[in-house]
Design a protein around this motif. Structure first.
Motif, PDB file in Angstrom:
ATOM      1  N   LEU A   1      12.070   3.251   1.702  1.00 34.66           N
ATOM      2  CA  LEU A   1      13.072   2.524   2.476  1.00 34.66           C
ATOM      3  C   LEU A   1      12.932   2.781   3.973  1.00 34.66           C
ATOM      4  O   LEU A   1      13.233   1.888   4.774  1.00 34.66           O
ATOM      5  CB  LEU A   1      14.470   2.869   1.985  1.00 34.66           C
ATOM      6  N   ILE A   2      12.477   3.951   4.377  1.00 37.20           N
ATOM      7  CA  ILE A   2      12.235   4.195   5.802  1.00 37.20           C
ATOM      8  C   ILE A   2      11.176   3.239   6.324  1.00 37.20           C
ATOM      9  O   ILE A   2      11.329   2.632   7.390  1.00 37.20           O
ATOM     10  CB  ILE A   2      11.817   5.664   6.042  1.00 37.20           C
ATOM     11  N   LEU A   3      10.104   3.072   5.581  1.00 38.17           N
ATOM     12  CA  LEU A   3       9.063   2.145   6.007  1.00 38.17           C
ATOM     13  C   LEU A   3       9.598   0.714   6.047  1.00 38.17           C
ATOM     14  O   LEU A   3       9.310  -0.024   6.985  1.00 38.17           O
ATOM     15  CB  LEU A   3       7.848   2.217   5.093  1.00 38.17           C
ATOM     16  N   ALA A   4      10.380   0.337   5.051  1.00 37.04           N
ATOM     17  CA  ALA A   4      10.937  -1.016   5.035  1.00 37.04           C
ATOM     18  C   ALA A   4      11.847  -1.249   6.240  1.00 37.04           C
ATOM     19  O   ALA A   4      11.807  -2.319   6.857  1.00 37.04           O
ATOM     20  CB  ALA A   4      11.697  -1.253   3.734  1.00 37.04           C
ATOM     21  N   ILE A   5      12.632  -0.261   6.594  1.00 34.23           N
ATOM     22  CA  ILE A   5      13.511  -0.402   7.760  1.00 34.23           C
ATOM     23  C   ILE A   5      12.682  -0.531   9.027  1.00 34.23           C
ATOM     24  O   ILE A   5      12.932  -1.404   9.861  1.00 34.23           O
ATOM     25  CB  ILE A   5      14.479   0.800   7.851  1.00 34.23           C
ATOM     26  N   ILE A   6      11.695   0.317   9.182  1.00 36.17           N
ATOM     27  CA  ILE A   6      10.878   0.280  10.394  1.00 36.17           C
ATOM     28  C   ILE A   6      10.158  -1.061  10.525  1.00 36.17           C
ATOM     29  O   ILE A   6      10.090  -1.640  11.609  1.00 36.17           O
ATOM     30  CB  ILE A   6       9.877   1.450  10.407  1.00 36.17           C
ATOM     31  N   LEU A   7       9.640  -1.570   9.431  1.00 39.41           N
ATOM     32  CA  LEU A   7       8.835  -2.792   9.517  1.00 39.41           C
ATOM     33  C   LEU A   7       9.648  -4.088   9.518  1.00 39.41           C
ATOM     34  O   LEU A   7       9.244  -5.061  10.149  1.00 39.41           O
ATOM     35  CB  LEU A   7       7.837  -2.839   8.350  1.00 39.41           C
ATOM     36  N   PHE A   8      10.782  -4.128   8.829  1.00 40.42           N
ATOM     37  CA  PHE A   8      11.440  -5.410   8.597  1.00 40.42           C
ATOM     38  C   PHE A   8      12.757  -5.633   9.333  1.00 40.42           C
ATOM     39  O   PHE A   8      13.313  -6.715   9.250  1.00 40.42           O
ATOM     40  CB  PHE A   8      11.661  -5.624   7.094  1.00 40.42           C
ATOM     41  N   VAL A   9      13.284  -4.622  10.038  1.00 44.11           N
ATOM     42  CA  VAL A   9      14.547  -4.820  10.758  1.00 44.11           C
ATOM     43  C   VAL A   9      14.239  -5.434  12.120  1.00 44.11           C
ATOM     44  O   VAL A   9      13.499  -4.858  12.915  1.00 44.11           O
ATOM     45  CB  VAL A   9      15.309  -3.488  10.919  1.00 44.11           C
ATOM     46  N   PRO A  10      14.819  -6.606  12.411  1.00 41.92           N
ATOM     47  CA  PRO A  10      14.573  -7.252  13.703  1.00 41.92           C
ATOM     48  C   PRO A  10      15.652  -6.897  14.733  1.00 41.92           C
ATOM     49  O   PRO A  10      16.733  -6.422  14.393  1.00 41.92           O
ATOM     50  CB  PRO A  10      14.642  -8.737  13.360  1.00 41.92           C
ATOM     51  N   ALA A  11      15.335  -7.141  15.988  1.00 40.42           N
ATOM     52  CA  ALA A  11      16.286  -6.969  17.084  1.00 40.42           C
ATOM     53  C   ALA A  11      15.944  -7.997  18.156  1.00 40.42           C
ATOM     54  O   ALA A  11      14.825  -8.526  18.192  1.00 40.42           O
ATOM     55  CB  ALA A  11      16.211  -5.559  17.652  1.00 40.42           C
ATOM     56  N   GLN A  12      16.895  -8.270  19.025  1.00 40.44           N
ATOM     57  CA  GLN A  12      16.622  -9.186  20.130  1.00 40.44           C
ATOM     58  C   GLN A  12      15.655  -8.512  21.095  1.00 40.44           C
ATOM     59  O   GLN A  12      15.882  -7.389  21.535  1.00 40.44           O
ATOM     60  CB  GLN A  12      17.896  -9.539  20.873  1.00 40.44           C
TER      61      GLN A  12
ATOM     62  N   LEU B   1       0.826  -1.209   0.000  1.00 44.15           N
ATOM     63  CA  LEU B   1       0.000   0.000   0.000  1.00 44.15           C
ATOM     64  C   LEU B   1       0.858   1.255   0.000  1.00 44.15           C
ATOM     65  O   LEU B   1       0.559   2.218  -0.709  1.00 44.15           O
ATOM     66  CB  LEU B   1      -0.926   0.007   1.218  1.00 44.15           C
ATOM     67  N   TRP B   2       1.924   1.253   0.780  1.00 45.79           N
ATOM     68  CA  TRP B   2       2.829   2.406   0.832  1.00 45.79           C
ATOM     69  C   TRP B   2       3.519   2.612  -0.516  1.00 45.79           C
ATOM     70  O   TRP B   2       3.731   3.722  -0.956  1.00 45.79           O
ATOM     71  CB  TRP B   2       3.844   2.205   1.947  1.00 45.79           C
ATOM     72  N   TRP B   3       3.876   1.503  -1.179  1.00 41.40           N
ATOM     73  CA  TRP B   3       4.525   1.572  -2.489  1.00 41.40           C
ATOM     74  C   TRP B   3       3.593   2.228  -3.503  1.00 41.40           C
ATOM     75  O   TRP B   3       4.006   3.063  -4.296  1.00 41.40           O
ATOM     76  CB  TRP B   3       4.909   0.161  -2.926  1.00 41.40           C
ATOM     77  N   LYS B   4       2.328   1.828  -3.477  1.00 40.56           N
ATOM     78  CA  LYS B   4       1.355   2.431  -4.395  1.00 40.56           C
ATOM     79  C   LYS B   4       1.115   3.898  -4.056  1.00 40.56           C
ATOM     80  O   LYS B   4       0.979   4.737  -4.949  1.00 40.56           O
ATOM     81  CB  LYS B   4       0.031   1.662  -4.345  1.00 40.56           C
ATOM     82  N   PHE B   5       1.047   4.226  -2.776  1.00 39.98           N
ATOM     83  CA  PHE B   5       0.812   5.607  -2.352  1.00 39.98           C
ATOM     84  C   PHE B   5       1.964   6.513  -2.756  1.00 39.98           C
ATOM     85  O   PHE B   5       1.748   7.609  -3.251  1.00 39.98           O
ATOM     86  CB  PHE B   5       0.608   5.644  -0.831  1.00 39.98           C
ATOM     87  N   THR B   6       3.199   6.053  -2.572  1.00 41.99           N
ATOM     88  CA  THR B   6       4.352   6.882  -2.917  1.00 41.99           C
ATOM     89  C   THR B   6       4.679   6.820  -4.405  1.00 41.99           C
ATOM     90  O   THR B   6       5.488   7.624  -4.879  1.00 41.99           O
ATOM     91  CB  THR B   6       5.597   6.460  -2.114  1.00 41.99           C
ATOM     92  N   GLY B   7       4.084   5.920  -5.136  1.00 47.36           N
ATOM     93  CA  GLY B   7       4.335   5.817  -6.569  1.00 47.36           C
ATOM     94  C   GLY B   7       3.856   7.025  -7.344  1.00 47.36           C
ATOM     95  O   GLY B   7       4.308   7.286  -8.457  1.00 47.36           O
ATOM     96  N   LYS B   8       2.944   7.800  -6.776  1.00 45.70           N
ATOM     97  CA  LYS B   8       2.408   8.976  -7.450  1.00 45.70           C
ATOM     98  C   LYS B   8       3.265  10.217  -7.239  1.00 45.70           C
ATOM     99  O   LYS B   8       2.974  11.268  -7.785  1.00 45.70           O
ATOM    100  CB  LYS B   8       0.988   9.244  -6.952  1.00 45.70           C
ATOM    101  N   MET B   9       4.330  10.081  -6.463  1.00 43.76           N
ATOM    102  CA  MET B   9       5.204  11.226  -6.187  1.00 43.76           C
ATOM    103  C   MET B   9       6.122  11.468  -7.374  1.00 43.76           C
ATOM    104  O   MET B   9       6.587  10.539  -8.018  1.00 43.76           O
ATOM    105  CB  MET B   9       6.033  10.964  -4.938  1.00 43.76           C
ATOM    106  N   ASN B  10       6.389  12.730  -7.668  1.00 41.31           N
ATOM    107  CA  ASN B  10       7.240  13.086  -8.802  1.00 41.31           C
ATOM    108  C   ASN B  10       8.725  12.979  -8.475  1.00 41.31           C
ATOM    109  O   ASN B  10       9.519  12.625  -9.331  1.00 41.31           O
ATOM    110  CB  ASN B  10       6.924  14.511  -9.275  1.00 41.31           C
ATOM    111  N   ASP B  11       9.102  13.314  -7.259  1.00 43.20           N
ATOM    112  CA  ASP B  11      10.516  13.325  -6.874  1.00 43.20           C
ATOM    113  C   ASP B  11      10.963  11.910  -6.511  1.00 43.20           C
ATOM    114  O   ASP B  11      10.539  11.350  -5.497  1.00 43.20           O
ATOM    115  CB  ASP B  11      10.731  14.278  -5.706  1.00 43.20           C
ATOM    116  N   GLY B  12      11.824  11.346  -7.338  1.00 41.37           N
ATOM    117  CA  GLY B  12      12.275   9.978  -7.129  1.00 41.37           C
ATOM    118  C   GLY B  12      13.106   9.808  -5.873  1.00 41.37           C
ATOM    119  O   GLY B  12      13.053   8.763  -5.220  1.00 41.37           O
ATOM    120  N   PHE B  13      13.900  10.811  -5.501  1.00 48.51           N
ATOM    121  CA  PHE B  13      14.737  10.723  -4.307  1.00 48.51           C
ATOM    122  C   PHE B  13      13.881  10.594  -3.057  1.00 48.51           C
ATOM    123  O   PHE B  13      14.083   9.695  -2.234  1.00 48.51           O
ATOM    124  CB  PHE B  13      15.640  11.956  -4.215  1.00 48.51           C
TER     125      PHE B  13
END
Length: 134
Positions: free
Chosen positions: A38-49, A19-31
């Protein structure tokens, strides 16, 4: 039960990422689009003990959040270090891809003298055709 909870969490995280990928896909600035994705991917997928002495893992942001709320500095650091490493890797990936994109987007140099002469030649041809038609 531990693995079942992880499977449910990962399915929900993948759904949120889509859903986030589709939402941000409409943005003009690629950077900015890449950074937000990638911020969302880090928040959701980085594990810790979850506990420093336990081999069990949990999402790093949840570990850091709950440990900071309870005042446990060791667990807070255990949650924040993987997030910091992921963020540093993310920034390097975004910087490299932006640099590559900028290099590819650089236009080729055009010789102005050739372009100017061809325009002048075309205007002479148009002028001759209009004189012949009259």
């Amino acid at each position: 039960m531990y693995w079942q909870v992880w499977i449910v969490y990962l399915i929900a995280a993948v759904g949120m990422t889509v859903l986030w990928w589709k939402f941000t896909g409409k943005m003009n600035d690629g950077f900015i689009r890449r950074v937000l994705r990638l911020i969302l991917a880090i928040i959701l997928f980085v594990p810790a003990q979850s506990v420093p002495t336990s081999p069990d893992l949990a999402p790093a942001f949840i570990v850091a959040l709950f440990a900071s709320l309870t005042g446990d500095q060791v667990s807070t650091q255990a949650g924040l270090v993987p997030l910091a490493i992921g963020s540093a890797l993310m920034l390097s990936v975004v910087a490299i891809t932006s640099l590559i994109e900028r290099i590819r987007a650089t236009p080729a140099k055009v010789d102005d003298t050739k372009v100017g002469s061809s325009v002048a030649d075309n205007s002479n041809v148009v002028a001759k055709e209009s004189d012949e038609a009259s």
